[in-house]
Design an enzyme around this catalytic site. Structure first.
Site, PDB file in Angstrom:
ATOM      1  N   LEU A  17       0.637  -1.460  -0.185  1.00 58.22           N
ATOM      2  CA  LEU A  17      -0.203   0.001   0.123  1.00 58.22           C
ATOM      3  C   LEU A  17       1.039   1.795  -0.096  1.00 58.22           C
ATOM      4  O   LEU A  17       0.404   2.136  -0.149  1.00 58.22           O
ATOM      5  CB  LEU A  17      -1.281   0.193   1.290  1.00 58.22           C
ATOM      6  CG  LEU A  17      -2.011  -1.142   1.043  1.00 58.22           C
ATOM      7  CD1 LEU A  17      -2.733  -1.006   2.435  1.00 58.22           C
ATOM      8  CD2 LEU A  17      -3.093  -1.364  -0.289  1.00 58.22           C
ATOM      9  N   ASP A  73      13.052  -0.007   0.786  1.00 53.67           N
ATOM     10  CA  ASP A  73      12.584   1.313   1.310  1.00 53.67           C
ATOM     11  C   ASP A  73      13.582   2.556   1.805  1.00 53.67           C
ATOM     12  O   ASP A  73      13.305   3.407   2.266  1.00 53.67           O
ATOM     13  CB  ASP A  73      11.876   0.506   2.741  1.00 53.67           C
ATOM     14  CG  ASP A  73      10.227   0.315   2.020  1.00 53.67           C
ATOM     15  OD1 ASP A  73      10.484   1.042   1.631  1.00 53.67           O
ATOM     16  OD2 ASP A  73       9.469   0.212   2.318  1.00 53.67           O
ATOM     17  N   CYS A 384      28.760   0.061 -11.701  1.00 55.40           N
ATOM     18  CA  CYS A 384      29.148  -1.630 -11.286  1.00 55.40           C
ATOM     19  C   CYS A 384      29.740  -2.598 -12.639  1.00 55.40           C
ATOM     20  O   CYS A 384      30.391  -2.889 -12.785  1.00 55.40           O
ATOM     21  CB  CYS A 384      28.473  -2.113 -10.475  1.00 55.40           C
ATOM     22  SG  CYS A 384      29.528  -2.865  -8.936  1.00 55.40           S
ATOM     23  N   HIS A 510      28.007   2.322  -7.344  1.00 57.86           N
ATOM     24  CA  HIS A 510      26.599   2.717  -7.373  1.00 57.86           C
ATOM     25  C   HIS A 510      26.703   4.128  -7.439  1.00 57.86           C
ATOM     26  O   HIS A 510      25.653   4.591  -6.034  1.00 57.86           O
ATOM     27  CB  HIS A 510      25.757   1.567  -6.522  1.00 57.86           C
ATOM     28  CG  HIS A 510      25.633   0.677  -7.458  1.00 57.86           C
ATOM     29  ND1 HIS A 510      24.840  -0.298  -8.114  1.00 57.86           N
ATOM     30  CD2 HIS A 510      26.378  -0.759  -6.679  1.00 57.86           C
ATOM     31  CE1 HIS A 510      25.250  -1.542  -8.134  1.00 57.86           C
ATOM     32  NE2 HIS A 510      26.529  -1.797  -7.407  1.00 57.86           N
ATOM     33  N   GLU A 512      23.604   6.010  -7.925  1.00 61.43           N
ATOM     34  CA  GLU A 512      22.488   5.766  -8.262  1.00 61.43           C
ATOM     35  C   GLU A 512      21.608   5.539  -6.476  1.00 61.43           C
ATOM     36  O   GLU A 512      20.665   6.122  -6.436  1.00 61.43           O
ATOM     37  CB  GLU A 512      21.372   4.745  -8.626  1.00 61.43           C
ATOM     38  CG  GLU A 512      21.722   3.187  -7.916  1.00 61.43           C
ATOM     39  CD  GLU A 512      22.799   2.447  -8.525  1.00 61.43           C
ATOM     40  OE1 GLU A 512      23.855   3.377  -9.645  1.00 61.43           O
ATOM     41  OE2 GLU A 512      23.224   1.404  -8.519  1.00 61.43           O
TER      42      GLU A 512
HETATM   43  N1  GLN Z   1      28.674  -9.201  -9.971  1.00 57.45           N
HETATM   44  C1  GLN Z   1      29.524  -8.072  -9.780  1.00 57.45           C
HETATM   45  C2  GLN Z   1      30.558  -8.486  -8.627  1.00 57.45           C
HETATM   46  O1  GLN Z   1      30.479  -9.039  -7.768  1.00 57.45           O
HETATM   47  C3  GLN Z   1      29.398  -7.221 -10.087  1.00 57.45           C
HETATM   48  C4  GLN Z   1      28.299  -6.439  -8.314  1.00 57.45           C
HETATM   49  C5  GLN Z   1      27.321  -5.605  -9.138  1.00 57.45           C
HETATM   50  O2  GLN Z   1      27.258  -5.100 -10.515  1.00 57.45           O
HETATM   51  N2  GLN Z   1      26.911  -4.771  -8.437  1.00 57.45           N
HETATM   52  O3  GLN Z   1      31.573  -7.555  -8.971  1.00 57.45           O
END
Ligand code: GLN
Length: 532
Positions: A17, A73, A384, A510, A512
């Protein structure tokens, strides 16, 4: 800590929800009133953390600065309050039981019988208080996953009941329910809400606020009816009508007087809730008209939530440039099988993100996509795994190292351009195989990355086992493939780019996870700038 106030967010009727959005919205509202607020999540499942759960089942694993692998979350929380959370902000039954059982084995309970009440409930309370303390919160919002009545959520509800008892007026329970719409009688029904409030009551918890999720407009008489049957003042029965954008929810809540209710119930004395910047952002969302198409080369295709932070980062970068980013999922396994319709999608999009991922499945399809982007000068953002793909593609097709690969896909290959992170200090937690959390990246001047970041240093979040193999650096030197960012302590490659391409950049981390709606990450911002 003594003065910390708590808001518990529980859910009734059914899952999905949007408790996370309600919790985040309450936090954003309080933050706009200059309160120091944080949010934590209680997850009743038995996994110790979501690190090992498949994104196609449970959605994305969100990573914090401190390297904790958490529920998605927490991504919403950070995006709504723009405050970094900590490992303590996320607990699961598994984590609680593990700790209690380990303590039992160590003899800490001095031979007592270990029971759900009080040992498990005490541990849960201890964790909640610790989270409040560590985050120095004036107000801590605590979201309980699942639905009231779930067997596995019971110890958590009992802990919340005890905390309500302990903190009295400094504690508030906000319950989110659903008002289903019946087409035949053309009305929204309140009975499931009444039943769910009585489920809470059975557990000794009286709701202080009710948020009513509905796909329709909720009329005043319905709010009155809910107030009457559920013993909650009408002003504290808040419509949570489905919004076109989740970011509009706090503004809608403010309009419904949520700020005043919180002020009154928790005695907060907030004079002004200033969400002007937030409002400007939401206006941009609705005013952005120019549609641009971005492909995400997906491996986990079953659940939209598997790449939620990437999608949010792309969209908010779009809104900041008045562009409406439309995401096209590209199934990398189908690309591998030369599926004609899937290949057509490549033509439809103006840029492609190859996001993170684990394992071998769909890899050759991703390499094909990288080749397509490189040759056709299509913007490519690798994240990554997407950075591994970019390096392998270049090695195979430009450097002519035909069997170039990653140790993750073929342990025996001689040309492991990407290999398991070498044993080094400060790179992994002791005993762990993953490099997790925040690490420094130094960006070389005169690179595209430097132009984008406009600074020499950045800290970004990581979650990976494999890494660019520096033994191959020589092979790449003097080519279009440039290493533009490195971790200074370990020399590990963090950013790579193709200098002869409008935007072919890939990062080991990452970005993001650090992109925020009002402040999109520069890499996403620049990527979207290149998307016409
Ligand atoms: N599988 C890859 C690693 O372990 C990339 C990991 C990912 O994209 N977060 O390095």
């Amino acid at each position: 800590m003594k003065n910390t106030k708590f808001i518990f967010v529980t859910g009734g009727v059914c899952s999905s929800l949007g408790k996370g959005i309600v919790a985040s919205s309450l936090a954003a509202i309080l933050k706009s009133g200059k309160k120091k607020v944080s949010i934590m999540k209680l997850d009743p499942y038995l996994n110790v953390d979501p690190g090992t759960m498949s994104p196609s089942q449970h959605g994305e694993v969100f990573v914090l600065d401190d390297g904790s692998e958490t529920d998605l979350d927490l991504g919403h929380y950070e995006r709504f309050i723009n405050t970094p959370l900590i490992g303590e902000s996320s607990i699961s039954s598994g984590k609680i039981y593990k700790e209690v059982l380990e303590e039992e084995r160590e003899g800490k309970y001095l031979g007592k019988t270990i029971q759900v009440v009080p040992h498990i409930t005490n541990k849960i309370k201890e964790k909640i208080k610790k989270a409040a303390l560590q985050t120095k919160s004036e107000i801590l919002i605590v979201e309980l996953g699942g639905t009231v009545g779930d067997l596995e959520g019971e110890p958590f509800l009992e802990s919340l009941r005890q905390l309500k008892n302990e903190y009295g007026k400094n504690c508030l329970c906000a319950h989110l329910t659903l008002l289903p719409y019946l087409e035949s009688s053309k009305e929204l029904k309140t009975k499931p809400t009444q039943l769910s409030i009585s489920e809470l009551r059975k557990r000794g918890i009286l709701a202080d606020m009710i948020f009513c999720r509905s796909d329709m407009k909720i009329t005043d008489d319905l709010l009155e009816k809910i107030s009457f049957f559920c013993d909650v003042e009408k002003e504290a029965v808040i419509p949570s009508e489905t919004a076109e954008s989740i970011y509009e929810v706090p503004l809608k809540f403010l309009n419904y007087g949520v700020g005043d209710v919180l002020n009154k119930k928790l005695n907060l004395k907030i004079k002004n809730f200033n969400m002007n910047n937030w409002k400007k952002f939401v206006d941009k969302i609705y005013k952005s008209e120019k549609e641009v198409f971005v492909g995400i080369a997906k491996k986990y295709n079953k659940l939209d939530d598997s790449y939620i932070s990437v999608v949010e980062a792309l969209k908010s970068a779009g809104f900041s440039q008045s562009k409406k980013v439309k995401i096209i999922s590209i199934d990398t396994e189908k690309i591998e099988k030369k599926d004609v319709d899937e290949i057509k999608k490549l033509k439809k999009v103006s840029g492609i993100v190859v996001p993170g991922g684990f394992g071998k499945r769909g890899i050759e399809g991703k390499i094909k996509i990288a080749e397509y982007c490189r040759k056709n000068k299509i913007p490519y953002l690798g994240i990554c795994l997407g950075s591994h793909i970019m390096a392998i593609e270049f090695a195979r097709n430009v450097l002519k190292i035909k069997d170039a690969t990653s140790e993750e896909f073929n342990e025996k290959s001689k040309n492991k351009i990407i290999h398991f992170i070498p044993e080094q200090k400060n790179i992994r937690k002791k005993g762990a195989t993953m490099r997790l959390g925040k690490f420094l990246c130094e960006i070389s001047k005169n690179t595209k990355a430097f132009k984008i970041y406009k600074k020499e240093k950045t800290e970004e979040r990581h979650r990976h086992r494999y890494e660019f193999n520096n033994n191959f650096l020589e092979n790449f030197s003097g080519t279009d493939f440039v290493v533009s960012g490195k971790n200074p302590e370990s020399g590990l490659v963090e950013i790579v780019e193709n200098k002869n391409h409008p935007f072919m950049i890939a990062v080991q981390f990452h970005p993001e996870f650090k992109s925020r709606p009002l402040n999109p990450h520069p890499l996403f911002f620049e990527f979207i700038k290149k998307i016409k």
